[in-house]
Motif scaffolding. Structure first.
Motif, PDB file in Angstrom:
ATOM      1  N   ILE A  49     -14.722  76.911 -71.102  1.00  0.00           N
ATOM      2  CA  ILE A  49     -14.843  75.476 -71.331  1.00  0.00           C
ATOM      3  C   ILE A  49     -15.310  75.280 -72.761  1.00  0.00           C
ATOM      4  O   ILE A  49     -16.283  75.899 -73.201  1.00  0.00           O
ATOM      5  CB  ILE A  49     -15.831  74.836 -70.338  1.00  0.00           C
ATOM      6  CG1 ILE A  49     -15.297  74.994 -68.913  1.00  0.00           C
ATOM      7  CG2 ILE A  49     -16.043  73.367 -70.656  1.00  0.00           C
ATOM      8  CD1 ILE A  49     -16.174  74.388 -67.852  1.00  0.00           C
ATOM      9  N   ASN A  50     -14.604  74.426 -73.490  1.00  0.00           N
ATOM     10  CA  ASN A  50     -14.767  74.389 -74.937  1.00  0.00           C
ATOM     11  C   ASN A  50     -15.092  72.977 -75.431  1.00  0.00           C
ATOM     12  O   ASN A  50     -14.210  72.159 -75.677  1.00  0.00           O
ATOM     13  CB  ASN A  50     -13.482  74.901 -75.605  1.00  0.00           C
ATOM     14  CG  ASN A  50     -13.614  75.043 -77.098  1.00  0.00           C
ATOM     15  OD1 ASN A  50     -14.723  75.034 -77.638  1.00  0.00           O
ATOM     16  ND2 ASN A  50     -12.491  75.161 -77.772  1.00  0.00           N
ATOM     17  N   VAL A  64     -11.765  60.621 -59.306  1.00  0.00           N
ATOM     18  CA  VAL A  64     -11.082  61.243 -60.435  1.00  0.00           C
ATOM     19  C   VAL A  64     -10.429  62.540 -59.972  1.00  0.00           C
ATOM     20  O   VAL A  64     -11.043  63.335 -59.256  1.00  0.00           O
ATOM     21  CB  VAL A  64     -12.066  61.546 -61.586  1.00  0.00           C
ATOM     22  CG1 VAL A  64     -11.361  62.274 -62.731  1.00  0.00           C
ATOM     23  CG2 VAL A  64     -12.691  60.250 -62.094  1.00  0.00           C
ATOM     24  N   ALA A  65      -9.186  62.744 -60.369  1.00  0.00           N
ATOM     25  CA  ALA A  65      -8.481  63.993 -60.074  1.00  0.00           C
ATOM     26  C   ALA A  65      -8.312  64.780 -61.367  1.00  0.00           C
ATOM     27  O   ALA A  65      -8.095  64.206 -62.441  1.00  0.00           O
ATOM     28  CB  ALA A  65      -7.115  63.713 -59.456  1.00  0.00           C
ATOM     29  N   LEU A  66      -8.411  66.096 -61.255  1.00  0.00           N
ATOM     30  CA  LEU A  66      -8.321  66.987 -62.416  1.00  0.00           C
ATOM     31  C   LEU A  66      -7.190  67.974 -62.202  1.00  0.00           C
ATOM     32  O   LEU A  66      -7.199  68.752 -61.243  1.00  0.00           O
ATOM     33  CB  LEU A  66      -9.646  67.722 -62.598  1.00  0.00           C
ATOM     34  CG  LEU A  66      -9.770  68.678 -63.788  1.00  0.00           C
ATOM     35  CD1 LEU A  66      -9.591  67.921 -65.111  1.00  0.00           C
ATOM     36  CD2 LEU A  66     -11.109  69.393 -63.762  1.00  0.00           C
ATOM     37  N   LEU A  67      -6.201  67.910 -63.090  1.00  0.00           N
ATOM     38  CA  LEU A  67      -5.039  68.794 -63.046  1.00  0.00           C
ATOM     39  C   LEU A  67      -5.093  69.784 -64.200  1.00  0.00           C
ATOM     40  O   LEU A  67      -5.690  69.508 -65.237  1.00  0.00           O
ATOM     41  CB  LEU A  67      -3.747  67.985 -63.158  1.00  0.00           C
ATOM     42  CG  LEU A  67      -3.360  67.057 -62.007  1.00  0.00           C
ATOM     43  CD1 LEU A  67      -2.246  66.126 -62.469  1.00  0.00           C
ATOM     44  CD2 LEU A  67      -2.906  67.855 -60.801  1.00  0.00           C
ATOM     45  N   GLY A  68      -4.422  70.902 -64.007  1.00  0.00           N
ATOM     46  CA  GLY A  68      -4.328  71.886 -65.077  1.00  0.00           C
ATOM     47  C   GLY A  68      -3.869  73.213 -64.519  1.00  0.00           C
ATOM     48  O   GLY A  68      -4.038  73.502 -63.336  1.00  0.00           O
ATOM     49  N   VAL A 121      -6.551  60.198 -63.478  1.00  0.00           N
ATOM     50  CA  VAL A 121      -6.084  61.583 -63.425  1.00  0.00           C
ATOM     51  C   VAL A 121      -6.264  62.200 -64.802  1.00  0.00           C
ATOM     52  O   VAL A 121      -5.787  61.659 -65.805  1.00  0.00           O
ATOM     53  CB  VAL A 121      -4.603  61.669 -62.997  1.00  0.00           C
ATOM     54  CG1 VAL A 121      -4.159  63.140 -62.931  1.00  0.00           C
ATOM     55  CG2 VAL A 121      -4.380  60.996 -61.651  1.00  0.00           C
ATOM     56  N   LEU A 122      -6.987  63.311 -64.841  1.00  0.00           N
ATOM     57  CA  LEU A 122      -7.243  64.032 -66.092  1.00  0.00           C
ATOM     58  C   LEU A 122      -6.426  65.304 -66.134  1.00  0.00           C
ATOM     59  O   LEU A 122      -6.192  65.937 -65.105  1.00  0.00           O
ATOM     60  CB  LEU A 122      -8.736  64.378 -66.195  1.00  0.00           C
ATOM     61  CG  LEU A 122      -9.743  63.248 -65.978  1.00  0.00           C
ATOM     62  CD1 LEU A 122     -11.159  63.791 -66.023  1.00  0.00           C
ATOM     63  CD2 LEU A 122      -9.552  62.148 -67.008  1.00  0.00           C
ATOM     64  N   THR A 136     -10.668  72.097 -72.178  1.00  0.00           N
ATOM     65  CA  THR A 136     -11.081  70.735 -72.527  1.00  0.00           C
ATOM     66  C   THR A 136     -10.139  69.723 -71.882  1.00  0.00           C
ATOM     67  O   THR A 136      -9.055  70.090 -71.391  1.00  0.00           O
ATOM     68  CB  THR A 136     -11.107  70.542 -74.054  1.00  0.00           C
ATOM     69  OG1 THR A 136     -11.753  69.315 -74.372  1.00  0.00           O
ATOM     70  CG2 THR A 136      -9.705  70.549 -74.642  1.00  0.00           C
ATOM     71  N   ILE A 137     -10.526  68.462 -71.863  1.00  0.00           N
ATOM     72  CA  ILE A 137      -9.678  67.399 -71.313  1.00  0.00           C
ATOM     73  C   ILE A 137      -8.731  66.936 -72.412  1.00  0.00           C
ATOM     74  O   ILE A 137      -9.163  66.462 -73.468  1.00  0.00           O
ATOM     75  CB  ILE A 137     -10.519  66.211 -70.818  1.00  0.00           C
ATOM     76  CG1 ILE A 137     -11.553  66.675 -69.781  1.00  0.00           C
ATOM     77  CG2 ILE A 137      -9.606  65.139 -70.223  1.00  0.00           C
ATOM     78  CD1 ILE A 137     -10.971  67.298 -68.549  1.00  0.00           C
TER      79      ILE A 137
END
Length: 235
Positions: A14-15, A27-31, A183-184, A190-191
C-alpha cells in the motif's frame, strides 16, 4: 486514511493511500489480485498495525471473510457471539441469527450448514457487534450463483436496516454496482479511480445507470468484451 503505507520487506503493498469513508456509506473496492485490497481490510480490521501514515478507524467494527471461519466444535449460536466481552449471550445470538434467516439453527453444528447458511452465520457474527464499520472481504466468492444473489440482497437489506459504513472488497463489477454508493479502483497500492452510483434501490441489473457505470469500470480496468469480472487470464 492519510498517506497510508504498508511494506513487506522491500515490497510496498500500500503506497501513500488516502481514503475517507462516510458514516453509513456503502463502498466497494475493485482491483486485480495483489493490488493491496485484502491488506487494506486487515489494517482497517485492526489485524495489521505495521504501517506508516495515519488511520482513524471506528471503534466498533467487524469483518466477514471469504470463508465463514466457524469453529466446528461450537454450536452456531456460540460461533455468533465468539469473542464478545463477557458471558456469551444466547439471546443476542438468536436475534442476529433471526435477522439473517437462521433463527431455527441456533443449536445446529456448523458442519450441518450449507455454504450459504454458513456465510449468513458469519454475517450474524458481524452484526451482533453492532459495528459502525463493516468490512466484507469477498464474502460471496465461494457461493453458487443463486445463493450469491440471495446473499447480496440480504446484505443490502441489513445495511439499509443498520446503516454501518461498509467497505466491500470484490472482483465482481455487477456486485459492486448493485450494492455500493461508491466504487473504488485500486492498483499498485493506491486508489486510482472513483465512481459514484446514484441508481435508486432496490437495484436491478439492467438499470441503464448501472450499465453505464459498469462500462466505465470495464474500460478503466482494461477488460474488453462483455465480461464483468476483474480477474482474467489468471491475474
Amino acid at each position: 486514511m492519510r498517506s497510508l503505507t504498508r511494506r513487506f520487506g522491500g515490497r510496498t503493498v500500500i503506497n501513500g493511500l488516502d481514503l475517507d469513508l462516510e458514516p453509513g456509506e456503502f463502498v466497494a473496492l475493485l482491483g486485480s489480485s495483489g493490488c493491496g485490497k485484502s491488506t487494506l481490510l486487515r489494517i482497517l480490521a485492526g489485524l495489521d498495525a505495521e504501517i506508516d501514515g495515519n488511520v482513524a478507524i471506528a471503534e466498533r467494527r467487524a469483518i466477514a471473510f471469504q470463508t465463514p471461519r466457524l469453529l466446528p466444535w461450537k454450536k452456531v449460536w456460540r460461533n455468533v457471539v465468539l469473542g464478545l466481552v463477557g458471558r456469551p449471550d444466547r439471546h443476542l445470538a438468536e436475534a442476529a441469527l433471526a435477522e439473517v434467516g437462521l433463527g431455527e439453527h441456533a443449536d445446529a453444528w456448523p458442519m450441518t450448514l450449507s455454504g450459504g447458511q454458513a456465510q449468513r452465520v458469519s454475517l450474524a457474527r458481524a452484526l451482533v457487534r453492532e459495528p459502525d464499520l463493516l468490512l466484507l472481504d469477498e464474502p460471496f466468492a465461494s457461493l453458487d450463483a443463486l445463493t450469491r444473489l440471495k446473499a447480496q440482497l440480504l446484505v443490502a437489506e441489513l445495511w439499509q436496516r443498520h446503516r454501518p459504513a461498509v467497505l466491500l472488497v470484490t472482483h465482481d463489477i455487477v456486485e459492486a454496482t448493485a450494492l455500493a454508493d461508491r466504487v473504488l479502483v485500486m492498483a499498485n497500492g493506491t486508489i486510482t479511480d472513483e465512481f459514484s452510483v446514484f441508481a435508486s434501490r432496490p437495484r436491478v441489473p439492467d438499470d441503464p445507470e448501472l450499465a453505464a457505470v459498469r462500462a466505465k469500470l470495464l474500460l478503466r480496468l482494461g477488460v474488453s468484451g462483455r465480461g464483468t469480472s476483474v480477474e482474467r487470464d489468471g491475474s
